[in-house]
Write a protein that holds these residues in place. Sequence first.
Motif, PDB file in Angstrom:
ATOM      1  N   PHE A  55       1.058  -1.284   0.137  1.00 25.29           N
ATOM      2  CA  PHE A  55       0.206  -0.030   0.120  1.00 25.29           C
ATOM      3  C   PHE A  55       0.984   1.305  -0.191  1.00 25.29           C
ATOM      4  CE2 PHE A  55      -2.767   3.017   2.297  1.00 25.29           C
ATOM      5  CZ  PHE A  55      -3.958   3.247   1.314  1.00 25.29           C
ATOM      6  N   LEU A  56       0.968   1.824  -1.114  1.00 25.53           N
ATOM      7  CA  LEU A  56       1.757   3.008  -1.226  1.00 25.53           C
ATOM      8  C   LEU A  56       0.526   4.326  -0.967  1.00 25.53           C
ATOM      9  CD1 LEU A  56       3.742   2.106  -4.284  1.00 25.53           C
ATOM     10  CD2 LEU A  56       4.446   1.587  -2.090  1.00 25.53           C
ATOM     11  N   TYR A  57       1.024   5.150  -0.179  1.00 22.67           N
ATOM     12  CA  TYR A  57      -0.207   6.210   0.073  1.00 22.67           C
ATOM     13  C   TYR A  57       0.620   7.598   0.474  1.00 22.67           C
ATOM     14  CZ  TYR A  57       1.117   5.577   4.979  1.00 22.67           C
ATOM     15  OH  TYR A  57       1.772   5.722   6.125  1.00 22.67           O
ATOM     16  N   GLN A  58      -0.248   8.706   0.142  1.00 19.58           N
ATOM     17  CA  GLN A  58      -0.021   9.990   0.758  1.00 19.58           C
ATOM     18  C   GLN A  58      -0.713  10.143   1.988  1.00 19.58           C
ATOM     19  OE1 GLN A  58      -0.893  12.067  -2.906  1.00 19.58           O
ATOM     20  NE2 GLN A  58       1.241  12.289  -3.582  1.00 19.58           N
ATOM     21  N   ARG A  59      -0.284  10.471   2.964  1.00 18.72           N
ATOM     22  CA  ARG A  59      -1.116  10.846   4.194  1.00 18.72           C
ATOM     23  C   ARG A  59      -2.092  11.827   3.952  1.00 18.72           C
ATOM     24  NH1 ARG A  59      -0.598   8.943   9.198  1.00 18.72           N
ATOM     25  NH2 ARG A  59       1.583   8.119   8.576  1.00 18.72           N
ATOM     26  N   LEU A  60      -3.405  11.264   4.583  1.00 22.79           N
ATOM     27  CA  LEU A  60      -4.541  12.107   4.634  1.00 22.79           C
ATOM     28  C   LEU A  60      -4.931  12.226   6.129  1.00 22.79           C
ATOM     29  CD1 LEU A  60      -6.574  10.995   1.348  1.00 22.79           C
ATOM     30  CD2 LEU A  60      -5.085  12.982   1.541  1.00 22.79           C
ATOM     31  N   ALA A  61      -5.332  13.558   6.428  1.00 20.63           N
ATOM     32  CA  ALA A  61      -5.763  13.914   7.631  1.00 20.63           C
ATOM     33  C   ALA A  61      -7.243  13.387   7.982  1.00 20.63           C
ATOM     34  CB  ALA A  61      -5.858  15.480   7.883  1.00 20.63           C
ATOM     35  N   PRO A  62      -7.543  13.270   9.085  1.00 18.20           N
ATOM     36  CA  PRO A  62      -8.673  12.634   9.820  1.00 18.20           C
ATOM     37  C   PRO A  62      -9.856  13.490   9.110  1.00 18.20           C
ATOM     38  CG  PRO A  62      -7.154  12.843  11.718  1.00 18.20           C
ATOM     39  CD  PRO A  62      -6.548  13.587  10.251  1.00 18.20           C
ATOM     40  N   LYS A  63      -9.984  14.659   8.592  1.00 16.46           N
ATOM     41  CA  LYS A  63     -11.049  15.383   7.873  1.00 16.46           C
ATOM     42  C   LYS A  63     -11.402  14.573   6.680  1.00 16.46           C
ATOM     43  CE  LYS A  63      -8.057  19.001   5.349  1.00 16.46           C
ATOM     44  NZ  LYS A  63      -8.005  20.128   5.389  1.00 16.46           N
ATOM     45  N   TRP A  64     -10.592  13.654   5.997  1.00 14.55           N
ATOM     46  CA  TRP A  64     -10.863  13.097   5.007  1.00 14.55           C
ATOM     47  C   TRP A  64     -11.727  11.822   5.222  1.00 14.55           C
ATOM     48  CZ3 TRP A  64      -9.697  14.447  -0.083  1.00 14.55           C
ATOM     49  CH2 TRP A  64      -8.841  15.643  -0.231  1.00 14.55           C
ATOM     50  N   GLY A  65     -12.149  11.803   6.397  1.00 13.62           N
ATOM     51  CA  GLY A  65     -13.037  10.589   6.772  1.00 13.62           C
ATOM     52  C   GLY A  65     -12.698   9.292   6.296  1.00 13.62           C
ATOM     53  N   ASP A  66     -13.628   8.098   5.669  1.00 11.49           N
ATOM     54  CA  ASP A  66     -13.212   6.927   5.432  1.00 11.49           C
ATOM     55  C   ASP A  66     -12.129   6.835   4.571  1.00 11.49           C
ATOM     56  OD1 ASP A  66     -14.485   7.540   2.949  1.00 11.49           O
ATOM     57  OD2 ASP A  66     -15.943   6.216   3.033  1.00 11.49           O
ATOM     58  N   ILE A  67     -11.402   7.730   3.929  1.00 17.40           N
ATOM     59  CA  ILE A  67     -10.293   7.490   3.125  1.00 17.40           C
ATOM     60  C   ILE A  67      -8.935   8.024   3.430  1.00 17.40           C
ATOM     61  CG2 ILE A  67     -11.452   7.492   0.961  1.00 17.40           C
ATOM     62  CD1 ILE A  67     -10.522  10.293   0.188  1.00 17.40           C
ATOM     63  N   SER A  68      -9.277   8.608   4.851  1.00 17.33           N
ATOM     64  CA  SER A  68      -8.305   9.214   5.637  1.00 17.33           C
ATOM     65  C   SER A  68      -7.300   7.996   5.965  1.00 17.33           C
ATOM     66  CB  SER A  68      -8.496   9.691   7.151  1.00 17.33           C
ATOM     67  OG  SER A  68      -9.192   8.871   8.021  1.00 17.33           O
ATOM     68  N   THR A  69      -6.008   8.365   6.231  1.00 13.30           N
ATOM     69  CA  THR A  69      -4.769   7.457   6.344  1.00 13.30           C
ATOM     70  C   THR A  69      -5.161   6.578   7.853  1.00 13.30           C
ATOM     71  OG1 THR A  69      -3.419   8.754   5.605  1.00 13.30           O
ATOM     72  CG2 THR A  69      -2.259   7.151   6.656  1.00 13.30           C
ATOM     73  N   GLU A  70      -5.558   7.410   9.004  1.00  9.06           N
ATOM     74  CA  GLU A  70      -6.035   6.534  10.109  1.00  9.06           C
ATOM     75  C   GLU A  70      -6.994   5.657  10.075  1.00  9.06           C
ATOM     76  OE1 GLU A  70      -7.013   9.437  12.871  1.00  9.06           O
ATOM     77  OE2 GLU A  70      -9.018   9.599  12.357  1.00  9.06           O
ATOM     78  N   GLN A  71      -8.031   5.883   9.014  1.00  8.93           N
ATOM     79  CA  GLN A  71      -9.131   4.856   8.802  1.00  8.93           C
ATOM     80  C   GLN A  71      -8.654   3.448   7.801  1.00  8.93           C
ATOM     81  OE1 GLN A  71     -13.171   5.842   8.580  1.00  8.93           O
ATOM     82  NE2 GLN A  71     -12.963   7.621   9.569  1.00  8.93           N
ATOM     83  N   ILE A  72      -7.925   3.820   6.800  1.00  7.26           N
ATOM     84  CA  ILE A  72      -7.604   2.761   5.823  1.00  7.26           C
ATOM     85  C   ILE A  72      -6.395   1.849   6.389  1.00  7.26           C
ATOM     86  CG2 ILE A  72      -6.501   2.657   3.617  1.00  7.26           C
ATOM     87  CD1 ILE A  72      -7.968   4.897   2.466  1.00  7.26           C
ATOM     88  N   LEU A  73      -5.554   2.391   6.918  1.00  5.55           N
ATOM     89  CA  LEU A  73      -4.399   1.548   7.531  1.00  5.55           C
ATOM     90  C   LEU A  73      -4.865   0.359   8.289  1.00  5.55           C
ATOM     91  CD1 LEU A  73      -1.461   3.955   8.144  1.00  5.55           C
ATOM     92  CD2 LEU A  73      -1.854   2.625   5.961  1.00  5.55           C
ATOM     93  N   PRO A  74      -5.690   0.510   9.150  1.00  8.37           N
ATOM     94  CA  PRO A  74      -6.227  -0.679   9.979  1.00  8.37           C
ATOM     95  C   PRO A  74      -6.959  -1.855   9.237  1.00  8.37           C
ATOM     96  CG  PRO A  74      -6.660   1.341  11.193  1.00  8.37           C
ATOM     97  CD  PRO A  74      -6.377   1.758   9.689  1.00  8.37           C
ATOM     98  N   ARG A  75      -7.370  -1.118   7.867  1.00  8.22           N
ATOM     99  CA  ARG A  75      -8.291  -2.283   7.127  1.00  8.22           C
ATOM    100  C   ARG A  75      -7.508  -3.304   6.288  1.00  8.22           C
ATOM    101  NH1 ARG A  75     -12.222   1.491   4.183  1.00  8.22           N
ATOM    102  NH2 ARG A  75     -13.086  -0.595   3.321  1.00  8.22           N
ATOM    103  N   LEU A  76      -5.999  -2.766   6.155  1.00  7.64           N
ATOM    104  CA  LEU A  76      -5.106  -3.567   5.283  1.00  7.64           C
ATOM    105  C   LEU A  76      -4.960  -5.194   6.147  1.00  7.64           C
ATOM    106  CD1 LEU A  76      -2.800  -0.899   4.346  1.00  7.64           C
ATOM    107  CD2 LEU A  76      -4.496  -1.836   2.866  1.00  7.64           C
ATOM    108  N   PRO A  77      -4.530  -5.662   5.282  1.00  9.17           N
ATOM    109  CA  PRO A  77      -4.042  -7.053   5.947  1.00  9.17           C
ATOM    110  C   PRO A  77      -2.699  -6.943   6.791  1.00  9.17           C
ATOM    111  CG  PRO A  77      -4.412  -7.396   3.487  1.00  9.17           C
ATOM    112  CD  PRO A  77      -4.380  -5.908   3.793  1.00  9.17           C
TER     113      PRO A  77
END
Length: 279
Positions: A55-77
């Motif tokens: 997973f290659l990503y540019q960090r997104l702040a919490p204001k981005w909601g369900d595509i924010s980094t803090e929400q996406i990373l835990p959903r990865l294997p």
Amino acid sequence: MPQALCLLHANCQGEALLPLLQNTPAFARRFTVRHYVNYTREHIDSQDLSQCALFLYQRLAPKWGDISTEQILPRLPKSCQAIEIPNLFFKGYWPFWTSKTSINFGDSLLESLLERGLSPEEALHVYLRATPGMMGDLSAVAEESLRREEEKQAQSPIVCAPLLRELWQKEQLFITVNHPGRTLMFHMADSLLRLLGLGGLPQAVRRAYAHPLEDFWLPIHPEAGTLLGLPFASPARRYPVYQTSLTHAQYTSCYLACKSHDTPDLITFLKNLPPGPTA
């Protein structure tokens, strides 16, 4: 051996990075890449997330909601390798760039002249002959932009800020404020490949690279070029502008033409200019 899935969650800089990865044999043998565009809030398929190996990503702040980094990373294997890539931005070449106008690539100095009641013709005359006092402390703008990149990348595994600080006055490293050119894209790709243990970016890939964002180069004010010591920002330089090329003065005339007709879509205006010589 089947390829593993790599998800690239990034803005237009991901579009520029993608062919460098896909054309590097060591990477292409291991991964197939899907680019999800982050700034359009493109939804990432849940099945892709569950199958993601890289997973290659540019960090997104919490204001981005369900595509924010803090929400996406835990959903990865748990087996997925996640690597943050830079989201580069630089105002040093365009100290008057502003997002606080309706027109594309807003220019705060030009806008201030129009707000004073100058006609477009008068504003163009004053703008192109702006004195150092009128332009302000351009070095401070550049330094602020450099420091911002250094701060953003302080904890990043891929660091471009030192190269930017070293070379920005020697060669043009950005095409627009958020479109890094070849040197920075090569550095980003090379750093990423080395992190993955894939030996870096091959010279053949560098030579064959077609940068997808080089059809429009935002012109640099020649006086800014003089004050900042930029050898590539002369008044006579013609910049690629879609199917034609324009000097800074010609580009500014187009900007003012859009303003005169209350048309904020400068990009469409420029794309519809008649074809001309390439830069």
